[in-house]
Write an enzyme that holds these catalytic residues in place. Structure first.
Site, short mmCIF file in Angstrom:
data_model
loop_
_atom_site.label_atom_id
_atom_site.label_comp_id
_atom_site.label_asym_id
_atom_site.label_seq_id
_atom_site.Cartn_x
_atom_site.Cartn_y
_atom_site.Cartn_z
N ASN A 337 19.51 -23.92 -22.41
CA ASN A 337 20.43 -22.48 -21.65
C ASN A 337 19.88 -22.41 -20.38
OD1 ASN A 337 21.45 -20.04 -22.13
ND2 ASN A 337 20.53 -19.20 -23.86
N HIS A 368 17.79 -11.26 -26.43
CA HIS A 368 18.46 -11.46 -27.37
C HIS A 368 18.92 -10.69 -28.44
CE1 HIS A 368 17.16 -15.45 -26.03
NE2 HIS A 368 18.67 -15.91 -26.90
#
Length: 441
Positions: A337, A368
């Site tokens: 990521n 998140h």
């Protein structure tokens, strides 16, 4: 009751599957649109305004197709923060934008998880909002750097990305909601995106010396086709791997009572590694395909290698081999990521005066989402990062005297890293507190 609950569960599963099919269909349409966009709306034939309008409308169309009216959240979130940028002035708007964008995202995540639907990714419209939140906040910080801070106070990286004039509403929506990035990202810097739309992709990154040497190469624009074919093939290979092995090593078995009681510890560790290994190809598929879509549109060109071959990794989100062969926690995180790691570094790590490592992990957990498992993972991550730094600093120098020692060190640290990653990430997959703590015990 049992039957109706079963029926409801089946309905959730089928709706979840149809959404995933929707997502893949949309991404394939985006891939075809990207080729069309590059060939027929090339900067040499079309004005930037038309490119902005088409990219935005296509993006909103795909979002509506995938998420229905939930897609309006993308517009509301972008509109709100644009208003804040205009009204509050460059001195403080980056703080307000971070606060508002993150709060709006968190609100959507909390209602989606606790009000509508716990654990099933039914209509996960918050996925695109996570990327939009990154774009909104990076943009605000880059405008602050370009318009409110003195040049000499900026790092070299901040100088390249600093934005010297306010984006128009069209540019803003195009950056946040363009069809190449709306469903799965990756996040790119605003300057890179605008340079791509206006047809001069490396203008703010190349130094004058590079420009002259690149000028002869610049005349012929490199074609992304071979890279796109390679990335699409890679992503569908990963999808096949995921579909064929995801049911073989379920993560939940790690906390099954019989399994814990009857399987020796070393086998439990091996199973842990395999079960986490098989969750990763899903991410490989989504991110590699997203990268291919951007490349197909002509976005993502990153200059040339030493041997003169074009690089298309400007906004790549991962490097699969580096992840699977990582010999330290840091190398793993640096290749996983990637764009989110850049965002965390630029917005938090480089600017936070106290405990930047801890602050960065906490921001990452908030971004998140609302599952407690995320916080457990990132809290564990803080400790493991600090431990890994200490080990590398104190132990590694003793193994660098001979190639054999170095190899031994690499093999041991590879195993340690993979197990540490698995150990850290289990709550991220299990999502809730009870099962995660049971696993840690």
């Amino acid at each position: 009751g049992g039957r109706s609950a079963g029926g409801a569960h089946l309905q959730q599963v089928t709706s979840s599957v149809s959404l995933q099919v929707n997502f893949v269909v949309c991404q394939l349409c985006a891939l075809l649109s990207a080729f069309w966009f590059r060939l027929f709306l090339h900067p040499s034939k079309t004005s930037p305004v038309i490119r902005h309008v088409v990219a935005t409308l296509l993006g909103l169309y795909f979002a509506l197709f995938c998420f229905g009216w939930y897609a309006l959240h993308f517009l509301v979130q972008s509109g709100l923060t644009y208003g804040i940028m205009i009204l509050t002035g460059v001195e403080h708007m980056h703080k307000y934008c971070l606060l508002v964008a993150l709060s709006y995202l968190s609100l959507c995540q909390i209602t989606r998880v606790y009000v509508f639907d716990y654990g099933m990714y039914s209509a996960d419209f918050t996925g695109p909002m996570m990327v939009i939140t990154q774009k909104i906040t990076s943009l605000a910080f880059e405008i602050h750097d370009g318009m409110a801070r003195k040049e000499e106070h900026l790092t070299p990286g901040q100088k390249i990305l600093a934005i010297r004039r306010m984006p128009s509403l069209l540019e803003y929506f195009s950056y946040n909601c363009n069809f190449m990035g709306i469903l799965a990202g990756p996040t790119s810097s605003y300057n890179d995106y605008i340079a791509f739309i206006e047809g001069d992709p490396r203008r703010h990154r190349d130094q004058e010396a590079d420009r002259k040497s690149n000028n002869k190469l610049r005349q012929s624009e490199p074609s992304p086709n071979t890279e796109v074919v390679r990335k699409v093939a890679t992503s569908f290979f990963c999808l096949l791997v995921f579909l064929s092995v995801c049911k073989v090593f379920p993560v939940e078995r790690n906390i099954d009572d019989d399994f814990i009681a009857n399987v020796p510890v070393y086998a439990q560790v091996v199973y842990l590694y395999l079960s986490m290994l098989t969750t990763r190809p899903k991410y490989y598929f989504v991110w590699t395909l997203a990268d291919a879509i951007n490349n197909a549109a002509g976005f993502g060109f990153n200059g040339y290698d030493e041997d003169g071959s074009p690089r298309w990794d400007l906004i790549s989100n991962l490097r699969i081999l580096n992840i699977e062969l990582a010999t330290s926690f840091k190398v793993f995180l640096d290749n996983w990521n990637i764009q989110t790691a850049h965002w965390l570094k630029r917005v938090c790590y480089e600017r936070c005066p106290y405990h930047p490592t801890a602050a960065t992990f906490i921001l990452s957990a908030m971004w998140h989402g609302a599952y407690p498992g995320y916080y457990l993972t990132f809290l564990t991550g803080i400790v493991i990062t600090l431990a890994a730094r200490a080990v590398r600093h104190n132990v590694r120098p003793r193994f660098l005297h001979s190639p054999t020692h170095k190899l031994v060190y690499d093999v041991i640290t590879w195993a340690a890293t993979q197990i540490a990653i698995c150990y850290t990430v289990v709550p991220f997959v299990l999502l809730s507190v009870g099962p995660s703590l049971k696993f840690y015990r």
